[in-house]
Design a protein around this motif. Structure first.
Motif, mmCIF file in Angstrom:
data_model
loop_
_atom_site.group_PDB
_atom_site.id
_atom_site.type_symbol
_atom_site.label_atom_id
_atom_site.label_comp_id
_atom_site.label_asym_id
_atom_site.label_seq_id
_atom_site.Cartn_x
_atom_site.Cartn_y
_atom_site.Cartn_z
ATOM 1 N N GLY A 2 -15.432 11.029 13.845
ATOM 2 C CA GLY A 2 -16.455 11.905 13.798
ATOM 3 C C GLY A 2 -17.790 11.576 13.834
ATOM 4 O O GLY A 2 -18.259 10.300 14.091
ATOM 5 N N LYS A 3 -18.567 12.483 13.989
ATOM 6 C CA LYS A 3 -20.294 12.131 13.841
ATOM 7 C C LYS A 3 -20.817 11.461 12.436
ATOM 8 O O LYS A 3 -21.793 10.539 12.396
ATOM 9 C CB LYS A 3 -21.443 13.182 14.239
ATOM 10 C CG LYS A 3 -21.029 13.547 15.736
ATOM 11 C CD LYS A 3 -22.092 14.436 16.022
ATOM 12 C CE LYS A 3 -22.072 14.816 17.747
ATOM 13 N NZ LYS A 3 -22.197 16.155 18.130
ATOM 14 N N LEU A 4 -20.232 12.074 11.557
ATOM 15 C CA LEU A 4 -20.669 11.764 10.229
ATOM 16 C C LEU A 4 -20.125 10.158 9.775
ATOM 17 O O LEU A 4 -19.109 10.063 10.141
ATOM 18 C CB LEU A 4 -20.178 12.666 9.225
ATOM 19 C CG LEU A 4 -20.653 14.121 9.089
ATOM 20 C CD1 LEU A 4 -20.116 14.890 8.259
ATOM 21 C CD2 LEU A 4 -22.219 13.895 8.966
ATOM 22 N N ALA A 5 -21.117 9.747 9.123
ATOM 23 C CA ALA A 5 -20.568 8.041 8.645
ATOM 24 C C ALA A 5 -19.078 8.375 8.046
ATOM 25 O O ALA A 5 -18.254 7.308 8.107
ATOM 26 C CB ALA A 5 -21.662 7.477 8.007
ATOM 27 N N ILE A 6 -18.870 9.157 7.009
ATOM 28 C CA ILE A 6 -18.078 9.153 6.367
ATOM 29 C C ILE A 6 -16.516 9.648 7.095
ATOM 30 O O ILE A 6 -15.573 9.369 6.879
ATOM 31 C CB ILE A 6 -18.101 10.405 5.170
ATOM 32 C CG1 ILE A 6 -17.155 10.127 3.978
ATOM 33 C CG2 ILE A 6 -17.963 11.739 5.652
ATOM 34 C CD1 ILE A 6 -17.468 10.966 2.911
ATOM 35 N N LYS A 10 -21.835 6.532 12.988
ATOM 36 C CA LYS A 10 -22.814 5.443 12.753
ATOM 37 C C LYS A 10 -23.666 6.252 11.594
ATOM 38 O O LYS A 10 -24.083 7.113 11.714
ATOM 39 C CB LYS A 10 -23.652 5.295 13.925
ATOM 40 C CG LYS A 10 -24.627 4.033 13.961
ATOM 41 C CD LYS A 10 -24.990 3.871 15.411
ATOM 42 C CE LYS A 10 -26.319 2.905 15.305
ATOM 43 N NZ LYS A 10 -27.323 3.181 15.073
ATOM 44 N N PRO A 11 -23.848 5.445 10.582
ATOM 45 C CA PRO A 11 -24.715 6.083 9.270
ATOM 46 C C PRO A 11 -26.380 5.991 9.925
ATOM 47 O O PRO A 11 -26.627 5.053 10.662
ATOM 48 C CB PRO A 11 -24.605 5.016 8.266
ATOM 49 C CG PRO A 11 -23.972 3.741 9.000
ATOM 50 C CD PRO A 11 -23.380 4.069 10.034
ATOM 51 N N VAL A 12 -26.940 6.954 9.522
ATOM 52 C CA VAL A 12 -28.237 7.188 10.032
ATOM 53 C C VAL A 12 -28.956 5.688 9.163
ATOM 54 O O VAL A 12 -30.138 5.475 9.943
ATOM 55 C CB VAL A 12 -28.950 8.343 8.810
ATOM 56 C CG1 VAL A 12 -30.578 8.304 8.908
ATOM 57 C CG2 VAL A 12 -28.415 9.670 9.353
ATOM 58 N N ARG A 13 -28.707 5.336 8.124
ATOM 59 C CA ARG A 13 -29.489 4.010 7.703
ATOM 60 C C ARG A 13 -28.430 2.984 6.833
ATOM 61 O O ARG A 13 -27.481 3.757 6.309
ATOM 62 C CB ARG A 13 -30.353 4.633 6.464
ATOM 63 C CG ARG A 13 -31.516 3.638 5.962
ATOM 64 C CD ARG A 13 -32.235 4.076 5.126
ATOM 65 N NE ARG A 13 -33.003 3.071 4.346
ATOM 66 C CZ ARG A 13 -34.329 2.888 4.730
ATOM 67 N NH1 ARG A 13 -34.790 3.447 5.594
ATOM 68 N NH2 ARG A 13 -34.885 1.967 3.899
ATOM 69 N N GLU A 325 -24.031 8.036 4.640
ATOM 70 C CA GLU A 325 -25.152 8.012 5.602
ATOM 71 C C GLU A 325 -26.434 7.174 5.317
ATOM 72 O O GLU A 325 -27.372 7.025 5.901
ATOM 73 C CB GLU A 325 -25.937 9.407 6.017
ATOM 74 C CG GLU A 325 -24.950 10.430 6.678
ATOM 75 C CD GLU A 325 -24.415 10.000 7.849
ATOM 76 O OE1 GLU A 325 -25.220 9.314 8.663
ATOM 77 O OE2 GLU A 325 -23.319 10.707 8.261
ATOM 78 N N GLY A 326 -26.115 6.548 4.024
ATOM 79 C CA GLY A 326 -27.329 5.637 3.391
ATOM 80 C C GLY A 326 -28.368 6.173 2.671
ATOM 81 O O GLY A 326 -29.272 5.288 2.203
ATOM 82 N N VAL A 402 -29.856 14.191 5.630
ATOM 83 C CA VAL A 402 -29.463 15.388 4.889
ATOM 84 C C VAL A 402 -29.114 16.395 6.010
ATOM 85 O O VAL A 402 -28.211 17.137 6.162
ATOM 86 C CB VAL A 402 -30.730 16.107 4.159
ATOM 87 C CG1 VAL A 402 -30.314 17.440 3.618
ATOM 88 C CG2 VAL A 402 -31.024 15.207 2.763
ATOM 89 N N LEU A 403 -29.896 16.449 7.056
ATOM 90 C CA LEU A 403 -29.913 17.464 8.157
ATOM 91 C C LEU A 403 -28.592 17.061 9.099
ATOM 92 O O LEU A 403 -27.656 17.995 9.185
ATOM 93 C CB LEU A 403 -31.126 17.200 9.200
ATOM 94 C CG LEU A 403 -32.297 17.753 8.440
ATOM 95 C CD1 LEU A 403 -33.544 17.675 9.525
ATOM 96 C CD2 LEU A 403 -32.190 19.238 7.885
#
Ligand SMILES: Cc1ncc(COP(=O)(O)O)c(C=O)c1O
Length: 438
Positions: A2-6, A10-13, A325-326, A402-403
């Motif tokens: 998926g898009k989410l790191a979980i 790729k994580p945001v940070r 996401e960090g 968060v977003l």
């Protein structure tokens, strides 16, 4: 994927945020100086750094007197004792707080009375206090948290009307100001913690502040094994304990106090920017900001996750995803104390619970505080203060995380993941999995 790191995205940070606690050569020098002086302990009391720190800390909050103590839990016990709490007295406390606010009440064989919180601020709901007052009530003990203050104007009015004392638990509110008066200085006494996670820290530590000499004297005696206070004008004698702070801690805290105002403005600026970025996001809601708060103490940024919007996806999934996401975050930061596993009240240990009644007061089944329960188990999201001490880019990462989770929450439906399990754990359970707990 998926898009989410979980879910494999790729994580945001990936970069860590600012570390906590912060220190520099000033703390190093302060510790060295105490070391070399061989004057390490809290005795003779108050010792050099203990006294200087307590005085400056009180002054910073616009109170006359301060006492440095071993930690925030005993600070509350000391304050209750200093204002003259007697066995069997009742103390009004918010249901939504750390157990350390309430334990000392029982420890002194007094009785805590839980009152629910205001859904707009997560602090004591002052509209519910009057109903909880009886002829046994002696103290109102508000806790200032979530960047907010309990309404000290309303609490002051009630206290005057019913001849009660006010002790502010300011473990989250170092440097905060209510109508230009420091946290802890509006009520009769204020209590602070300097445990590792707090806005100022020496690893452990605490302080009480007051502007009443009699309360200062009783506090000093109680902390110093019952010995006479410095001024001893009221010549009160009581059985005390050794709750003194060491000179190492006090010396570190003197330095930390010098940084507090600067850090407070960085945090406030960053948190306001964060708030702007997430305002209006479907499924999230912000807490109220009261104009009477003239300086925000931002121990944690707290906002609401509205479960009805996420259609069956709970807060733990949201938090697990955000962590991945960090962005460090928490939900079950506090439970309503009467429900917490860290509050296993045994009536035989606290005799006042049985006085004048056939069956002891059962603090664990007597209360139902729906706002506290909702905040604790469904709604609150807590972000630690130190992640707001960095750059605007750091704050953008927090907001982007968060977003992103909000926009892609459908990926969390039915997902099982260790990060989600961890976010379901209470503070009592966590030491099993946490590498480092504040
Ligand atoms: C609201 C509140 N009250 C009291 C305490 C007790 O402080 P300490 O951990 O220093 O004993 C804490 C600390 O965690 C707290 O958060």
């Amino acid at each position: 994927m998926g898009k989410l790191a979980i879910t494999g995205g790729k994580p945001v940070r990936t970069k860590p945020f600012a570390p906590w606690p912060l220190y520099d050569r000033k703390e190093e020098r302060a510790i060295q100086q105490v070391l070399k002086s061989r004057n390490w302990g809290g005795y003779p009391f108050p010792n050099a750094h203990g006294s200087a720190f307590a005085h400056r800390f009180a002054e910073f909050h616009r109170a006359k007197y301060g006492v440095a103590v071993a930690n925030g839990t005993v600070a509350i016990e000391v304050a209750l004792k200093a204002v003259g709490l007697q066995a069997g007295d009742k103390v009004i406390v918010p249901a939504y707080t750390w157990e350390g606010t309430v334990g000392p009440v029982l420890q002194l064989n007094a009785i805590p009375v839980f009152v629910d919180i205001d859904p707009a601020t997560y602090c004591l709901d002052t509209g519910l206090i009057e109903k909880a007052i009886t002829n046994k009530t002696r103290v109102i003990l508000p806790v200032h948290l979530a960047m907010n203050f309990a309404d000290l104007d309303a609490i002051g009015r009630l206290a005057r009307q019913h001849h009660l004392l006010v002790i502010e638990d300011c473990a989250h509110a170092h440097g905060g100001m209510w109508k230009k008066k420091g946290a802890g200085a509006t009520g009769d006494m204020g209590c602070f913690s300097f445990q590792s996670s707090k806005l100022m820290t020496a690893g452990e530590g605490g302080a009480v502040i007051t502007s009443k000499l009699e309360f200062l004297e009783r506090a000093q005696s109680y902390v110093n094994c019952g010995r006479a206070s410095e001024t001893d004008k009221f010549a009160n004698r009581l059985i005390g304990f050794n709750y003194r702070m060491t000179e190492f801690q006090a010396a570190i805290l003197e330095v930390q106090l010098g940084r507090l105002a600067g850090q407070a403005s960085v945090r406030q600026r960053n948190m306001e920017y964060f708030e702007k970025r997430i305002t209006g996001t479907p499924g999230l809601a912000l807490l109220k900001r009261d104009r009477r708060i003239t300086r925000v103490a931002a121990y944690q940024y707290v906002f609401k996750f509205l479960p009805q919007h996420f259609e069956g996806i709970g807060r733990a999934a949201f938090l697990g995803a955000l962590e991945k996401e960090g962005v460090p975050c928490d939900g079950l930061f506090y439970e309503p104390v009467y429900k917490s596993a860290l509050f296993p009240v045994k009536a035989a240990e606290y005799p006042a619970l049985s006085w004048g009644r056939e069956n002891p007061i059962d603090l664990r089944s007597l209360y139902n505080c729906p706002v506290s329960e909702r905040a604790a188990y469904e709604e609150s999201v807590w972000l630690p203060h130190h992640i707001f001490l960095g750059s605007r880019k750091d704050v953008d990462d927090i907001a982007d995380g968060v977003l992103k989770v909000c926009e892609n929450f459908e990926e969390l439906r039915g997902l099982e993941h260790p990060a989600i399990e961890t976010k379901q754990m209470s503070r009592a359970e966590r030491p099993r999995v946490e590498k480092r707990q504040y």
